[in-house]
Design a protein around this motif. Structure first.
Motif, mmCIF file in Angstrom:
data_model
loop_
_atom_site.group_PDB
_atom_site.id
_atom_site.type_symbol
_atom_site.label_atom_id
_atom_site.label_comp_id
_atom_site.label_asym_id
_atom_site.label_seq_id
_atom_site.Cartn_x
_atom_site.Cartn_y
_atom_site.Cartn_z
ATOM 1 N N GLN A 1 -29.982 -25.167 -0.295
ATOM 2 C CA GLN A 1 -30.753 -26.142 -0.979
ATOM 3 C C GLN A 1 -29.414 -27.304 -0.937
ATOM 4 O O GLN A 1 -28.552 -27.927 0.316
ATOM 5 C CB GLN A 1 -31.851 -25.950 -1.661
ATOM 6 C CG GLN A 1 -32.354 -27.653 -0.936
ATOM 7 C CD GLN A 1 -33.198 -28.263 -2.230
ATOM 8 O OE1 GLN A 1 -33.562 -27.147 -3.209
ATOM 9 N NE2 GLN A 1 -34.074 -29.297 -2.446
ATOM 10 N N TRP A 2 -28.427 -26.629 -1.806
ATOM 11 C CA TRP A 2 -26.960 -26.698 -2.407
ATOM 12 C C TRP A 2 -26.010 -27.540 -1.219
ATOM 13 O O TRP A 2 -25.466 -28.273 -1.312
ATOM 14 C CB TRP A 2 -26.790 -26.579 -3.656
ATOM 15 C CG TRP A 2 -27.576 -26.809 -5.282
ATOM 16 C CD1 TRP A 2 -29.176 -27.684 -4.767
ATOM 17 C CD2 TRP A 2 -27.460 -25.885 -6.298
ATOM 18 N NE1 TRP A 2 -29.151 -27.749 -6.036
ATOM 19 C CE2 TRP A 2 -28.146 -26.874 -7.045
ATOM 20 C CE3 TRP A 2 -26.537 -25.857 -6.777
ATOM 21 C CZ2 TRP A 2 -28.679 -26.467 -8.699
ATOM 22 C CZ3 TRP A 2 -26.562 -25.627 -8.096
ATOM 23 C CH2 TRP A 2 -27.415 -25.739 -8.425
ATOM 24 N N SER A 3 -26.330 -25.626 -0.180
ATOM 25 C CA SER A 3 -24.981 -26.177 0.465
ATOM 26 C C SER A 3 -25.356 -27.058 1.313
ATOM 27 O O SER A 3 -24.211 -27.766 2.220
ATOM 28 C CB SER A 3 -25.038 -24.841 0.433
ATOM 29 O OG SER A 3 -24.267 -24.923 1.762
ATOM 30 N N GLY A 4 -26.855 -26.907 1.550
ATOM 31 C CA GLY A 4 -27.360 -27.993 2.960
ATOM 32 C C GLY A 4 -26.979 -29.616 2.172
ATOM 33 O O GLY A 4 -26.555 -30.385 3.203
ATOM 34 N N ARG A 5 -26.731 -29.848 0.985
ATOM 35 C CA ARG A 5 -26.729 -31.156 0.697
ATOM 36 C C ARG A 5 -25.195 -31.545 0.965
ATOM 37 O O ARG A 5 -24.606 -32.825 1.049
ATOM 38 C CB ARG A 5 -27.689 -31.429 -0.415
ATOM 39 C CG ARG A 5 -26.979 -33.070 -1.582
ATOM 40 C CD ARG A 5 -27.752 -33.994 -0.276
ATOM 41 N NE ARG A 5 -29.031 -34.327 0.017
ATOM 42 C CZ ARG A 5 -29.663 -34.380 -0.580
ATOM 43 N NH1 ARG A 5 -29.354 -35.750 -1.643
ATOM 44 N NH2 ARG A 5 -31.152 -34.925 -0.221
ATOM 45 N N GLY A 6 -24.358 -30.426 0.151
ATOM 46 C CA GLY A 6 -23.015 -30.748 -0.196
ATOM 47 C C GLY A 6 -22.424 -31.177 1.935
ATOM 48 O O GLY A 6 -21.552 -31.810 2.055
ATOM 49 N N LEU A 7 -23.109 -30.226 2.382
ATOM 50 C CA LEU A 7 -22.204 -29.827 3.977
ATOM 51 C C LEU A 7 -22.626 -31.595 4.422
ATOM 52 O O LEU A 7 -21.781 -32.179 5.341
ATOM 53 C CB LEU A 7 -22.657 -29.012 4.901
ATOM 54 C CG LEU A 7 -22.643 -28.014 4.695
ATOM 55 C CD1 LEU A 7 -23.441 -27.054 5.319
ATOM 56 C CD2 LEU A 7 -21.082 -28.107 5.353
ATOM 57 N N ALA A 8 -24.013 -32.384 4.273
ATOM 58 C CA ALA A 8 -24.432 -33.487 4.572
ATOM 59 C C ALA A 8 -22.886 -34.979 4.084
ATOM 60 O O ALA A 8 -23.028 -35.151 4.615
ATOM 61 C CB ALA A 8 -25.703 -33.555 4.359
ATOM 62 N N MET A 9 -22.847 -34.839 2.353
ATOM 63 C CA MET A 9 -21.876 -35.438 1.771
ATOM 64 C C MET A 9 -20.904 -35.115 2.753
ATOM 65 O O MET A 9 -20.107 -36.588 2.323
ATOM 66 C CB MET A 9 -22.041 -34.954 0.413
ATOM 67 C CG MET A 9 -23.474 -35.527 -0.174
ATOM 68 S SD MET A 9 -23.458 -35.264 -1.898
ATOM 69 C CE MET A 9 -23.153 -35.906 -2.421
ATOM 70 N N ASP A 10 -20.083 -34.335 2.470
ATOM 71 C CA ASP A 10 -19.009 -33.374 3.610
ATOM 72 C C ASP A 10 -19.431 -34.496 4.788
ATOM 73 O O ASP A 10 -17.761 -35.201 5.689
ATOM 74 C CB ASP A 10 -19.096 -32.463 3.457
ATOM 75 C CG ASP A 10 -17.315 -32.379 3.922
ATOM 76 O OD1 ASP A 10 -16.267 -32.813 2.985
ATOM 77 O OD2 ASP A 10 -17.516 -31.790 5.036
ATOM 78 N N ARG A 11 -20.081 -34.317 5.438
ATOM 79 C CA ARG A 11 -19.767 -35.001 6.809
ATOM 80 C C ARG A 11 -20.027 -36.482 6.832
ATOM 81 O O ARG A 11 -19.580 -37.361 7.780
ATOM 82 C CB ARG A 11 -21.081 -34.141 6.885
ATOM 83 C CG ARG A 11 -21.584 -35.236 9.361
ATOM 84 C CD ARG A 11 -20.370 -34.742 9.971
ATOM 85 N NE ARG A 11 -20.288 -33.467 10.866
ATOM 86 C CZ ARG A 11 -18.777 -33.490 10.770
ATOM 87 N NH1 ARG A 11 -18.046 -33.907 10.559
ATOM 88 N NH2 ARG A 11 -19.454 -31.847 11.478
ATOM 89 N N ALA A 12 -20.923 -36.982 5.664
ATOM 90 C CA ALA A 12 -21.266 -38.406 5.763
ATOM 91 C C ALA A 12 -19.448 -39.156 6.013
ATOM 92 O O ALA A 12 -19.234 -40.258 5.831
ATOM 93 C CB ALA A 12 -22.017 -39.105 4.589
ATOM 94 N N ASN A 13 -18.848 -38.408 4.928
ATOM 95 C CA ASN A 13 -17.597 -39.228 4.397
ATOM 96 C C ASN A 13 -16.794 -38.814 5.512
ATOM 97 O O ASN A 13 -15.060 -39.288 5.197
ATOM 98 C CB ASN A 13 -17.265 -37.841 3.164
ATOM 99 C CG ASN A 13 -15.572 -38.694 2.437
ATOM 100 O OD1 ASN A 13 -15.353 -39.554 1.998
ATOM 101 N ND2 ASN A 13 -14.399 -37.890 2.554
#
Length: 297
Positions: A199-211
């Motif tokens: 779950q944390w990995s998915g949220r981290g991927l999303a934040m990296d993508r949003a950046n």
């Protein structure tokens, strides 16, 4: 027939029966699917999208699972190798001719492991009971199973060291049951920790993508009616009227977040808390163009 009546024979039959009911490949695929789904759900939830609306298939989720599973598997492998090395070192030092000082030291080590394990296990169980009050604490999903797994392992290892120091005795049904229970608790805790890390990995991927939204494919969208978009930065242009023209509005500064089965999910090319994800059906109600990269060949 005598061998079949022994505990090891019964265990082998139980393992074989489990393989017949749940083949290892099916179990592995189910686990990869689950962790890939947890990661993808957390990733697209960041963009306000329910992953079930995208239409991803089983293979899509399995292909997404290595990313969140890489770190936990490396940690589990290192922990397993370390425990095997420690167990081997302890067995080498415990033998009938061992010095009394060594035996006393190992006995203290075993008791210390049991005390530390009991303290960690108690802390984990208290966190588990306090779920209604602590569920919003971000590290809860990792700390609780970690304490339970570490406590069970330390307590079981300390007890095993104590048994090695005493005269060998045949395993009793109670001892076998307690050992199996420790393995079960550790396995469930590891599953819980891995799900949390996914779950944390998915949220981290999303934040990296949003950046880095500018790295997504750039899309020009034509529609028949105004979409009244509220995402800042998206440019709406009214197309000039002409005979036979059915598309009247053009939108720029959009990026393709993901392509589903029969729809596209578009976001603005710059992140903002006011942004929203646009769901565009792949039919004749829209006209889509993908822009080239600005970097010349």
């Amino acid at each position: 027939m005598a061998e079949d009546s022994t505990p090891s024979g019964r265990l082998e039959r139980l393992v074989e029966a489990g393989k017949a009911v749940i083949p290892p490949l099916t179990l592995l695929s189910a686990l990869l699917f689950y962790f890939g789904y947890v990661s993808a759900r957390s990733q697209y939830e960041y963009f306000g999208v329910d992953v079930d609306t995208i239409g991803l298939g089983t293979q899509d989720y399995i292909m997404r699972s290595p990313q969140p599973l890489l770190t936990p598997l490396l940690v589990y492998a290192a922990a397993g190798a370390g425990s095997v090395a420690v167990h081997a070192a302890v067995r080498r030092r415990i033998h009938p001719e061992a010095a009394a000082r060594t035996v006393r030291r190992m006995r203290r080590l075993g008791r210390g492991g049991q005390v530390a394990g009991l303290a960690a296990l108690t802390s984990g169980l208290l966190l588990l009971l306090g779920y209604p009050f602590l569920r919003d604490w971000r590290p809860y999903g990792l700390m609780t199973p970690l304490l339970i797994a570490a406590g069970s392992t330390l307590f079981g290892s300390g007890a095993a060291v104590g048994r090695l120091l005493r005269s060998p005795a045949p395993a009793t049904p109670l001892r076998r049951t307690s050992t199996a229970f420790v393995y079960l608790v550790v396995a469930v805790s590891a599953f819980w920790m891995t799900a949390t890390l996914a779950q944390w990995s998915g949220r981290g991927l999303a934040m990296d993508r949003a950046n880095r939204l500018d790295e997504l494919p750039s899309v020009i969208l034509d529609t028949k009616e105004s979409l009244f978009l509220r995402s800042p930065g998206v440019q709406e242009t009214k197309l000039p009227a002409s005979e036979g023209q059915t598309f009247h509005y053009r939108y720029r500064h959009l990026r393709l977040l993901i392509h589903g089965k029969d729809r596209m999910f578009l976001v603005a090319d710059k992140w903002s808390a006011s942004n929203s994800t646009i769901i565009v059906p792949l039919d004749d109600s829209v006209r889509v163009q993908f822009q080239f990269q600005n970097q010349p060949p």
